[in-house]
Motif scaffolding. Structure first.
Motif, short mmCIF file in Angstrom:
data_model
loop_
_atom_site.label_atom_id
_atom_site.label_comp_id
_atom_site.label_asym_id
_atom_site.label_seq_id
_atom_site.Cartn_x
_atom_site.Cartn_y
_atom_site.Cartn_z
N ARG A 50 1.62 8.95 3.03
CA ARG A 50 2.27 10.27 2.95
C ARG A 50 2.44 10.78 1.53
NH1 ARG A 50 6.43 8.77 7.53
NH2 ARG A 50 5.15 9.31 9.30
N THR A 51 2.71 9.87 0.58
CA THR A 51 2.94 10.30 -0.80
C THR A 51 1.99 9.55 -1.74
OG1 THR A 51 4.62 8.62 -1.20
CG2 THR A 51 5.38 10.74 -0.32
N VAL A 52 1.85 10.08 -2.93
CA VAL A 52 0.98 9.44 -3.93
C VAL A 52 1.50 8.06 -4.32
CG1 VAL A 52 0.03 9.64 -6.25
CG2 VAL A 52 0.09 11.64 -4.75
N PRO A 53 2.81 7.89 -4.60
CA PRO A 53 3.28 6.54 -4.95
C PRO A 53 3.05 5.52 -3.82
CG PRO A 53 4.91 8.15 -5.61
CD PRO A 53 3.87 8.88 -4.82
N ARG A 54 3.24 5.95 -2.58
CA ARG A 54 2.95 5.03 -1.47
C ARG A 54 1.46 4.71 -1.40
NH1 ARG A 54 6.52 5.78 3.84
NH2 ARG A 54 8.55 5.78 2.83
N GLY A 55 0.62 5.67 -1.71
CA GLY A 55 -0.81 5.42 -1.73
C GLY A 55 -1.20 4.43 -2.80
N ILE A 56 -0.60 4.59 -3.98
CA ILE A 56 -0.89 3.64 -5.06
C ILE A 56 -0.36 2.25 -4.70
CG2 ILE A 56 -0.38 3.10 -7.48
CD1 ILE A 56 -0.49 6.15 -7.98
N GLY A 57 0.80 2.22 -4.05
CA GLY A 57 1.33 0.94 -3.58
C GLY A 57 0.42 0.29 -2.55
N ALA A 58 -0.15 1.10 -1.68
CA ALA A 58 -1.09 0.56 -0.69
C ALA A 58 -2.33 -0.01 -1.38
CB ALA A 58 -1.48 1.64 0.31
N GLY A 59 -2.80 0.69 -2.41
CA GLY A 59 -3.95 0.19 -3.17
C GLY A 59 -3.63 -1.12 -3.86
N PHE A 60 -2.45 -1.22 -4.44
CA PHE A 60 -2.05 -2.47 -5.09
C PHE A 60 -1.93 -3.58 -4.05
CE2 PHE A 60 1.16 -5.42 -6.78
CZ PHE A 60 0.53 -5.76 -7.97
N GLY A 61 -1.41 -3.24 -2.87
CA GLY A 61 -1.31 -4.25 -1.80
C GLY A 61 -2.67 -4.77 -1.38
N VAL A 62 -3.66 -3.88 -1.34
CA VAL A 62 -5.02 -4.31 -1.03
C VAL A 62 -5.51 -5.27 -2.11
CG1 VAL A 62 -7.40 -3.54 -0.82
CG2 VAL A 62 -5.59 -2.28 0.32
N GLY A 63 -5.18 -4.98 -3.35
CA GLY A 63 -5.57 -5.87 -4.45
C GLY A 63 -4.93 -7.24 -4.32
N VAL A 64 -3.67 -7.27 -3.97
CA VAL A 64 -2.98 -8.55 -3.79
C VAL A 64 -3.65 -9.33 -2.66
CG1 VAL A 64 -0.81 -9.61 -3.05
CG2 VAL A 64 -0.79 -7.77 -4.75
#
Length: 111
Positions: A50-64
């Motif tokens: 829904r938001t850009v920060p959540r999207g970046i968090g999702a990307g970081f989660g994929v990296g983890v």
């Protein structure tokens, strides 16, 4: 500039979670064949958020997740200790595993 289907996807929680999970599976699967799959995984996981920060968090989660899978493969092969002992090349690989999906997630700021 946001396509209509992304707006509808972001409003429906069940479809958003399903799309995120599918994006993670597809992206991590593609990353087994080429490193650009990590960029794609971050981008695909970020777009339904829904938001850009959540999207970046999702990307970081994929990296983890990608780093954990990578380390798990090394552990299962019995080579985790020697590989971690290599030093800087391994730290670079781990940093790329975290950084590429997070960088790919920046596409959420465009759409």
């Amino acid at each position: 500039m946001t396509p209509e289907f992304l707006t509808e996807l972001r409003e429906d929680d069940s479809r958003r979670v399903a799309a995120t999970n599918g994006a993670v599976l597809l992206g991590v699967g593609l990353s087994l064949f080429h490193w650009s799959g990590l960029l794609l995984a971050g981008a695909l996981a970020a777009l339904p958020q829904r938001t850009v920060p959540r999207g970046i968090g999702a990307g970081f989660g994929v990296g983890v997740l990608a780093v954990v899978v990578f380390l798990g493969q090394l552990w299962l092969a019995g080579t985790l200790g020697p590989v971690l002992g290599m030093g800087q090349p391994v730290w670079l690989a781990l940093a790329l595993g975290l950084g590429l999906p997070t960088f790919g997630a920046l596409v959420r700021g465009v759409f």
